[in-house]
Write a protein that holds these residues in place. Structure first.
Motif, PDB file in Angstrom:
ATOM      1  N   VAL A  55      24.987  42.715  39.125  1.00 25.09           N
ATOM      2  CA  VAL A  55      24.754  42.020  37.856  1.00 25.09           C
ATOM      3  C   VAL A  55      25.466  40.675  37.911  1.00 25.09           C
ATOM      4  N   LEU A  56      24.787  39.637  37.447  1.00 23.51           N
ATOM      5  CA  LEU A  56      25.356  38.295  37.375  1.00 23.51           C
ATOM      6  C   LEU A  56      25.629  37.981  35.915  1.00 23.51           C
ATOM      7  N   GLY A  93      13.282  33.169  40.350  1.00 25.33           N
ATOM      8  CA  GLY A  93      13.740  32.108  41.242  1.00 25.33           C
ATOM      9  C   GLY A  93      14.969  31.376  40.770  1.00 25.33           C
ATOM     10  N   GLY A  94      15.794  32.021  39.937  1.00 26.86           N
ATOM     11  CA  GLY A  94      17.019  31.381  39.486  1.00 26.86           C
ATOM     12  C   GLY A  94      16.782  30.331  38.421  1.00 26.86           C
ATOM     13  N   CYS A 115      26.446  30.663  27.566  1.00 25.36           N
ATOM     14  CA  CYS A 115      27.875  30.970  27.667  1.00 25.36           C
ATOM     15  C   CYS A 115      28.162  32.456  27.562  1.00 25.36           C
ATOM     16  N   ASN A 116      27.134  33.275  27.331  1.00 24.45           N
ATOM     17  CA  ASN A 116      27.351  34.715  27.199  1.00 24.45           C
ATOM     18  C   ASN A 116      26.058  35.438  27.560  1.00 24.45           C
ATOM     19  N   MET A 117      25.795  35.555  28.850  1.00 23.31           N
ATOM     20  CA  MET A 117      24.561  36.215  29.289  1.00 23.31           C
ATOM     21  C   MET A 117      24.794  36.884  30.638  1.00 23.31           C
ATOM     22  N   ALA A 118      24.020  37.927  30.897  1.00 25.22           N
ATOM     23  CA  ALA A 118      24.105  38.656  32.166  1.00 25.22           C
ATOM     24  C   ALA A 118      22.719  39.145  32.541  1.00 25.22           C
ATOM     25  N   PHE A 119      22.429  39.122  33.839  1.00 28.59           N
ATOM     26  CA  PHE A 119      21.122  39.550  34.333  1.00 28.59           C
ATOM     27  C   PHE A 119      21.310  40.350  35.627  1.00 28.59           C
ATOM     28  N   TYR A 120      20.435  41.320  35.808  1.00 29.82           N
ATOM     29  CA  TYR A 120      20.382  41.972  37.104  1.00 29.82           C
ATOM     30  C   TYR A 120      19.988  40.937  38.165  1.00 29.82           C
ATOM     31  N   ARG A 121      20.505  41.132  39.367  1.00 31.95           N
ATOM     32  CA  ARG A 121      20.162  40.200  40.438  1.00 31.95           C
ATOM     33  C   ARG A 121      18.657  40.214  40.710  1.00 31.95           C
ATOM     34  N   TRP A 122      18.018  41.389  40.617  1.00 35.35           N
ATOM     35  CA  TRP A 122      16.582  41.438  40.885  1.00 35.35           C
ATOM     36  C   TRP A 122      15.819  40.599  39.863  1.00 35.35           C
TER      37      TRP A 122
END
Length: 843
Positions: free
Chosen positions: A383-384, A466-467, A453-460
């Motif tokens: 997780v990013l 594409g970022g 400033c406050n978020m998270a995403f799975y790497r997949w």
């Protein structure tokens, strides 16, 4: 177990604090019992001391009482280390607002009650009312009752400013939300865990940036078994923590209960019996609650993926140290922290050296998006998670963020960003001004946008889109990322208690710079996401914006579902939608037109009144923000409110100016895309009745398939449109030209087997521009009429020609929309019929 006087508890954002440590309310209602000769409803001092000792053994740290307690009870609570939440009773079942004498008596009773024990260390706070009957609220008026509760809180705070104040509401009066409370309190009895959690998340959004706690929750052990009570109260604690509440109060401590001048024997909600022997729920809660008031009764997460926390900074040294220090205090078992220095020229390198556990990456100044991508490339986590260098993470930030992410089929998750207490009045005004980073929610749990400033995403999920798009150097990359992720069919969740403390822009100059960056970002976003923007180039969100000041035309009238005859058990409140007229009259385009007409009025006297009316509309919007701004009380002065008014006036102008300045640099939607609005769809479609279209299918192709085909065609042709989010009476709104939009509605009739008939209705609707132009023209005509002998025929003829022009544009747009629908139906193999006969040339 505490044996000293409790420390006063304060509220801060979504939590309570006792000193510098979080305080999680683990409470129980106490009494009322049969009154003693002195009129106290709390039993004998000896029994109370035994009860308090037993409550502390259970882990209870707050006792809620329903009458003003005697001094001996407060002293006993202080000795036992138990805080007291006092409910102030008054005659809420009568028309308490009709007679001035009744209002004065209630106010004086509250003032006297709070003053009697002002300063006592055991007092947690006061509830200035409890469950006003919904029919009485409806009778007296929601606004009047809310304002009266705010008056009671203000009066109580004058007598004891160091305790907390609130009102205990319940689902039938969910809409009673006094704005000056220190926390929100609801009595909720729901025995289904899933429904209970869904409702708590709804209440969390209503509470916004204030703590939410439950004032009552329990189960009767006459109608249910003690085993059922123990099981329910056990999952209740888990749900309260999972949903991020600041605490809960169990109803009740004991089965002994006295009310209405009688002993109650047909209800037994107690955690202990009348003789104080514990029920099964006592022991199950004892394992859950623990003895530490500062610690949450954490449940284990179903999964704890490794998280890479990425901080991107460009000359953010002023707050970077606090940010990195907060990351070292996070309560989560598996994470790393990465700092990406985007070519800073301040002391970022020296600050990073003080934190050896933070991985430091330096790159030349490539912009925020490139820095975020660089952090993701170096990250090891599944997780990013992203935050900014001017943010401080709450210790439980990742616990709540990841807990929400792993609880469903989500690609990402975000949370609110909360301003820390301001250090001066300018900071307080900037925090209260519109235009700050906000989250946008489609439902109580699903977000359309979460701030960067406050978020998270799975790497997949990150790799799927594409970022981040490196074209965005200052802002907008988070919005673009969220929209692209949703267009891929993924869902973003929202966790209301996963907060970061976000330092707002410290100075007016920094605020102006922030808004300029947002304006440039909007221009770039419009380049890629035309369907999400309105005619002036500002974003048109499908969801509800939270976390920022809201405009209202002075009287805020939310939408309330009362139920039949005002007796619905869940009477829900829904905020009014954002005003499109307010957006128009505060925009830079409107201001530019005002200046133009002011100059033109020098030569054409008939126009002189118009720019003044237009400027008045702009100032009305800013004035509304000024009146309804939530400024920290110690900085809330006349000067502060005037500054908020100036910021509300200037913010859309600065953002709009920079949006146009970016367009002048050719970072805008290509003319080829804009031009598609003037192009006709192929084929000989669009004939016949332009208001209604009817399509027949032998293969079960119904309205949802047709709508999907229309969406696809609209996007191919570059049309701007909005889709129904559940609150509209239409399916699609197509923005066709400067004056009109088209409302499209569909319905499908089923005629046995797969056979079905789909009806489409098309209707024209004024856009706000048309309304405003006509109002201005009418104002000019009235002005001309009042200042002359009458209206010249040529002026009326000119206006009639203008109206004819509008009608022509409307019919032309409706024909184009009909062609779009016909082509979309043709692609699906639908057969268009007219008067129950196929149209020649259709399939």
């Amino acid at each position: 177990m505490h044996q000293t006087s409790p420390v006063r508890v304060r509220s801060l954002a979504k939590f309570f604090f006792e000193g510098d440590r979080k305080f999680f309310v683990k409470g129980a209602t106490y009494g009322p019992f049969k009154p003693d000769p002195a009129g106290a409803y709390l039993g004998t001092p000896a029994q109370a001391r035994r009860d308090l000792q037993q409550m502390r053994e259970l882990g209870i740290n707050v006792a809620r009482v329903y009458h003003l307690p005697p001094l001996w009870f407060l002293d006993s609570c202080a000795e036992a280390g138990v805080h007291v939440l006092i409910t102030l009773p008054w005659a809420k079942h009568v028309e308490f607002l009709v007679r001035a004498k009744t209002r004065r008596e209630i106010v004086q009773a509250v003032r006297k009650a709070v003053a009697e024990h002002a300063g006592h260390p055991a007092i947690f706070g006061y509830l200035v009312g409890n469950e006003i009957p919904t029919t009485m609220v409806r009778w007296l008026g929601v606004r009047r009752v809310t304002e009266f509760l705010e008056t009671l809180i203000r009066v109580g705070r004058e007598e004891d400013p160091n305790v907390l104040f609130s009102y205990a509401s319940y689902p039938p009066t969910e809409y009673l939300l006094p704005q000056n409370v220190d926390f929100y309190c609801f009595n909720v009895y729901l025995h289904d865990q899933r429904d209970f959690e869904k409702y708590l998340l709804r209440l969390q959004n209503l509470a916004e940036e204030k703590p939410l706690m439950l004032g009552e929750f329990g189960m009767d052990t006459i109608r249910h078994s003690e085993e059922e009570q123990a099981e329910m109260l056990s999952w209740h604690v888990d749900s309260v923590v999972r949903c991020g509440l600041a605490g809960t109060i169990f109803f009740a401590w004991t089965d002994e209960w006295y009310t209405g001048e009688a002993e109650i024997t047909d209800w037994m909600f107690g955690l202990v019996r009348r003789d104080r022997t514990p029920k099964q729920s006592f022991f199950s809660l004892q394992k859950k609650l623990g003895q530490d008031d500062a610690s949450l009764p954490h449940r284990d997460l179903p999964r704890t993926p490794f998280v890479s926390v990425i901080v991107c900074s460009y000359n953010g040294g002023k707050t970077l140290g606090e940010c990195l220090e907060s990351l070292g205090k996070i309560n989560y078992p598996a994470y790393e922290a990465i700092l990406v220095d985007d070519g800073s020229t301040d002391g970022t390198l020296e600050i990073a050296a003080r934190f050896p556990n933070v991985r430091y990456i330096r790159q030349r100044n490539l912009g925020l998006s490139a820095a975020r991508n660089a952090g993701a490339a170096a990250a090891k986590g599944e997780v990013l998670a992203y935050t900014d260098s001017d943010c401080m993470a709450d210790p439980d930030w990742l616990y709540y963020l990841i807990g929400t992410l792993v609880s469903g089929d989500y690609a990402g998750v975000g949370g609110p960003n909360v301003s820390p207490p301001a250090e001066n009045w300018v900071q307080a005004c900037v925090a209260a001004a519109p235009g700050g980073p906000s989250h946008v929610l489609l439902t109580d749990t699903v977000a359309e946008h979460i701030p960067g400033c406050n978020m998270a995403f799975y790497r997949w999920a990150f790799d799927t889109v594409g970022g981040f798009d490196t074209e965005y150097h200052k802002a907008g990359d988070d919005v673009d990322f969220c929209w692209r992720l949703q267009q891929e069919g993924h869902v973003i969740a929202f966790s209301p208690t996963a907060i970061v403390w976000h330092h707002r822009r410290f100075t007016l100059g920094a605020f102006r710079k922030q808004q300029a960056g947002y304006g440039e970002a909007e221009s770039m976003l419009r380049f890629k996401h035309l369907i999400f923007f309105g005619p002036t180039g500002s974003a048109k969100w499908r969801g509800q914006i939270y976390g920022s000041p809201r405009f209202s035309w002075f009287i805020n009238r939310p939408i309330i579902y009362h139920g039949v005859f005002g007796e619905g058990f869940f009477q829900s409140i829904y905020p009014t939608p954002q005003s499109e007229i307010a957006n128009y009259v505060s925009s830079v385009e409107w201001f530019a037109l005002t200046l133009f007409l002011f100059g033109l009025g020098i030569f054409l006297p008939i126009l002189r009144i118009v720019p003044y009316l237009m400027l008045g509309g702009t100032l009305c919007v800013a004035l509304s923000y000024m009146l309804r701004a939530r400024i920290e009380p110690k900085f809330d002065t006349v000067a502060a409110r005037l500054l908020v008014m100036f910021l509300a006036f200037a913010q859309p102008l600065v953002r709009g100016w920079n949006r146009y300045f970016t367009w002048l640099e050719f970072k805008r939607t290509p003319r080829g895309v804009i031009g598609t609005h003037e192009k006709m769809p192929p084929g000989g479609a669009g004939r016949g009745n332009l208001r209604r279209r009817i399509y027949w299918s032998e293969e079960g192709v119904e309205r949802n398939a047709l709508l999907k085909s229309i969406f696809q065609l609209l996007e191919e042709e570059g049309w701007s449109y909005s889709a129904d989010t559940g609150w509209k009476e239409w399916d699609i709104q197509i923005y066709g030209n400067f004056f009109w939009s088209i409302i499209l509605q569909t319905v499908t009739e089923y005629h046995g087997g797969p056979k079905c008939l789909t009806r489409v209705r098309l209707s024209c609707r004024f856009v706000t521009t048309t309304v405003i132009i006509n109002l201005l023209i009418v104002a000019m005509l009235i002005y001309r009429y009042l200042n002359s002998s009458g209206l010249e025929l040529r002026i009326l003829i000119a206006y009639a020609i203008f109206l004819l022009f509008l009608g022509t544009r409307a019919r032309r747009l409706k024909r184009r929309a009909a062609e779009i629908v016909d082509v979309a139906a043709y692609r699906l193999g639908l057969q268009r019929i007219r008067k129950n006969r196929p149209v020649d040339g259709d399939r």
